[in-house]
Design a protein around this motif. Structure first.
Motif, mmCIF file in Angstrom:
data_model
loop_
_atom_site.group_PDB
_atom_site.id
_atom_site.type_symbol
_atom_site.label_atom_id
_atom_site.label_comp_id
_atom_site.label_asym_id
_atom_site.label_seq_id
_atom_site.Cartn_x
_atom_site.Cartn_y
_atom_site.Cartn_z
ATOM 1 N N LEU A 186 42.112 -17.822 15.295
ATOM 2 C CA LEU A 186 41.028 -18.708 14.853
ATOM 3 C C LEU A 186 39.690 -18.265 15.426
ATOM 4 C CD1 LEU A 186 42.512 -22.335 14.958
ATOM 5 C CD2 LEU A 186 42.571 -20.642 13.119
ATOM 6 N N GLU A 187 39.689 -17.840 16.659
ATOM 7 C CA GLU A 187 38.473 -17.347 17.296
ATOM 8 C C GLU A 187 37.915 -16.138 16.540
ATOM 9 O OE1 GLU A 187 37.283 -15.462 21.650
ATOM 10 O OE2 GLU A 187 39.017 -16.806 21.474
ATOM 11 N N GLU A 188 38.793 -15.256 16.121
ATOM 12 C CA GLU A 188 38.378 -14.066 15.383
ATOM 13 C C GLU A 188 37.825 -14.437 14.003
ATOM 14 O OE1 GLU A 188 41.895 -11.715 15.328
ATOM 15 O OE2 GLU A 188 42.052 -11.677 17.505
ATOM 16 N N VAL A 189 38.427 -15.416 13.346
ATOM 17 C CA VAL A 189 37.951 -15.865 12.042
ATOM 18 C C VAL A 189 36.552 -16.464 12.165
ATOM 19 C CG1 VAL A 189 38.311 -17.575 10.215
ATOM 20 C CG2 VAL A 189 40.230 -16.205 11.044
ATOM 21 N N VAL A 190 36.324 -17.261 13.186
ATOM 22 C CA VAL A 190 35.006 -17.861 13.408
ATOM 23 C C VAL A 190 33.959 -16.770 13.563
ATOM 24 C CG1 VAL A 190 33.614 -19.174 15.052
ATOM 25 C CG2 VAL A 190 35.859 -20.033 14.340
ATOM 26 N N LYS A 191 34.261 -15.738 14.319
ATOM 27 C CA LYS A 191 33.308 -14.645 14.526
ATOM 28 C C LYS A 191 32.975 -13.953 13.212
ATOM 29 C CE LYS A 191 34.575 -13.621 19.329
ATOM 30 N NZ LYS A 191 35.194 -12.628 20.262
ATOM 31 N N GLU A 192 33.980 -13.781 12.347
ATOM 32 C CA GLU A 192 33.743 -13.132 11.061
ATOM 33 C C GLU A 192 32.768 -13.938 10.208
ATOM 34 O OE1 GLU A 192 34.985 -10.135 9.744
ATOM 35 O OE2 GLU A 192 35.565 -9.806 11.836
ATOM 36 N N PHE A 193 32.955 -15.244 10.145
ATOM 37 C CA PHE A 193 32.084 -16.082 9.324
ATOM 38 C C PHE A 193 30.698 -16.224 9.956
ATOM 39 C CE2 PHE A 193 36.048 -17.226 7.262
ATOM 40 C CZ PHE A 193 35.663 -17.453 5.947
ATOM 41 N N CYS A 194 30.622 -16.276 11.262
ATOM 42 C CA CYS A 194 29.326 -16.375 11.935
ATOM 43 C C CYS A 194 28.488 -15.114 11.730
ATOM 44 C CB CYS A 194 29.517 -16.627 13.428
ATOM 45 S SG CYS A 194 30.037 -18.302 13.838
ATOM 46 N N SER A 195 29.134 -13.970 11.672
ATOM 47 C CA SER A 195 28.423 -12.705 11.539
ATOM 48 C C SER A 195 28.008 -12.400 10.108
ATOM 49 C CB SER A 195 29.278 -11.560 12.078
ATOM 50 O OG SER A 195 30.452 -11.408 11.296
ATOM 51 N N ASP A 196 28.542 -13.147 9.136
ATOM 52 C CA ASP A 196 28.230 -12.869 7.729
ATOM 53 C C ASP A 196 28.009 -14.187 6.985
ATOM 54 O OD1 ASP A 196 28.042 -12.028 5.122
ATOM 55 O OD2 ASP A 196 29.776 -10.682 5.214
ATOM 56 N N PRO A 197 26.744 -14.642 6.877
ATOM 57 C CA PRO A 197 26.451 -15.934 6.240
ATOM 58 C C PRO A 197 26.858 -16.012 4.770
ATOM 59 C CG PRO A 197 24.573 -15.139 7.502
ATOM 60 C CD PRO A 197 25.540 -14.005 7.428
ATOM 61 N N ASP A 198 27.023 -14.867 4.101
ATOM 62 C CA ASP A 198 27.390 -14.864 2.684
ATOM 63 C C ASP A 198 28.907 -14.932 2.461
ATOM 64 O OD1 ASP A 198 24.747 -14.711 1.792
ATOM 65 O OD2 ASP A 198 24.741 -12.524 1.948
ATOM 66 N N LEU A 199 29.660 -14.759 3.519
ATOM 67 C CA LEU A 199 31.122 -14.732 3.382
ATOM 68 C C LEU A 199 31.645 -16.115 2.986
ATOM 69 C CD1 LEU A 199 33.796 -13.210 3.668
ATOM 70 C CD2 LEU A 199 33.771 -13.767 6.108
ATOM 71 N N THR A 200 32.363 -16.158 1.870
ATOM 72 C CA THR A 200 32.925 -17.417 1.365
ATOM 73 C C THR A 200 34.433 -17.481 1.552
ATOM 74 O OG1 THR A 200 31.205 -17.477 -0.332
ATOM 75 C CG2 THR A 200 33.074 -18.948 -0.634
ATOM 76 N N LEU A 201 35.104 -16.368 1.264
ATOM 77 C CA LEU A 201 36.558 -16.309 1.400
ATOM 78 C C LEU A 201 36.951 -15.065 2.180
ATOM 79 C CD1 LEU A 201 39.560 -16.864 0.777
ATOM 80 C CD2 LEU A 201 39.215 -15.845 -1.479
#
Length: 303
Positions: A76-91
């Motif tokens: 979950l921590e890794e997923v949060v970092k992915e979304f935080c680093s890319d504001p356009d990421l939806t899925l």
């Protein structure tokens, strides 16, 4: 980021392990709910509606099937970092390690709260129409989870049914040729895994697929409470390894043909029992599928 996890459960053996793997996560800002014993399409509709209703409270949503056990405590921590680093990421779809095929398949679905879902198709209930960015990850965060690490015989039988139904796609038009090829390859890998290990559960998965092909199962037989599905399993639920081998010979149609030709015939017969009644467009579709399959191997595997 606060995460809401939706767990879908019917008969999966791994539910307790699934929940334990979620509760052990280093990222603690998460809640979960469980959708129990609903037909496939209705379960997905309830899941996605719950997500959309919670969009003001949670920033991320995760669809976690009850047969998935998270691979590590930091996921979950890794997923949060992915979304935080890319504001356009939806899925963000991350591959998982599948027991049946003994390989990575897609996958575990992680959504931003801006995601919206419309009416679900009957078969490919996870299919999305994304307006922003999608990432399919089969290397960096993969494997996200173990898929079906401890399946029951019925679970395994259902896995084979589900994959075969996604190959035939009875009632769907137009056909999803890419998905057809991928799920066919997954079944071939499951059969190869069974031949190598002689694991009885793998035998049930292969037999489930062959029964689905023989009797032309549709998306209705994917639901765990379907009467025809239950009756089919009840007739074979006590088989030994030797008996599974016999039943596979009995139910495997066109088993002596090369894999591409066998897939072509199964695809044609998925709509009609008589070759004379198959439309020209169906023959053309299968021909295109064969050309695509022989000229290019799909790099990503999906669930």
């Amino acid at each position: 980021m606060k995460i809401l996890v939706g767990i879908m459960h019917c008969i999966e053996n791994e539910l307790d392990e699934c929940i334990a793997s979620l509760q052990s996560q280093t990222h603690k800002e998460h809640d979960h709910f469980i959708i129990r014993n609903l037909p496939n399409k209705e379960a997905h509709m309830e899941l996605y509606q719950t997500f959309m209703n919670a969009a003001d409270e949670y920033q991320l949503f995760i669809k976690l099937d009850a047969d998935m056990v998270l691979h590590r405590d930091t996921y979950l921590e890794e997923v949060v970092k992915e979304f935080c680093s890319d504001p356009d990421l939806t899925l963000l779809q991350v591959a998982v390690h599948d027991f049946f095929t003994n390989q990575l398949i897609f996958g575990l679905h992680n959504y931003r709260n801006t995601m919206r879902w419309e009416n679900r198709p009957n078969l490919f209930t996870d299919k999305q129409h994304i307006t922003k960015k999608t990432i399919n990850d089969s290397s960096r965060l993969a494997p996200a989870a173990f898929h079906c690490p401890n399946p029951s015989r019925f679970q395994a039988f259902h896995f084979g049914i589900h994959k075969a139904v996604k190959v035939m796609q009875i009632g769907d038009s137009p056909k999803n040729l890419s998905a057809r090829n991928i799920h066919w390859e997954n079944l071939l890998r499951t059969k190869a895994h069974y031949r190598k290990t002689k694991d009885l559960r793998l035998g049930y998965a292969v037999l489930g697929a062959e029964i689905a092909f023989k009797y032309r199962f549709s998306h209705q037989q994917v639901d765990f409470n379907n009467l025809q599905l239950q009756q089919s399993f009840d007739r074979i639920k006590a088989l030994s390894l030797h008996q599974i081998t016999y039943m596979l010979r009995r139910h495997t149609r066109f088993r002596w043909l090369p894999s591409p030709l066998r897939l072509a015939i199964i695809s044609l017969l998925s709509e009609r029992k008589n070759f004379l009644h198959i439309s020209r467009s169906a023959y053309l579709e299968v021909f295109k599928n064969m050309v695509k399959k022989m000229s290019k191997k799909d790099g990503n595997k999906v669930q």
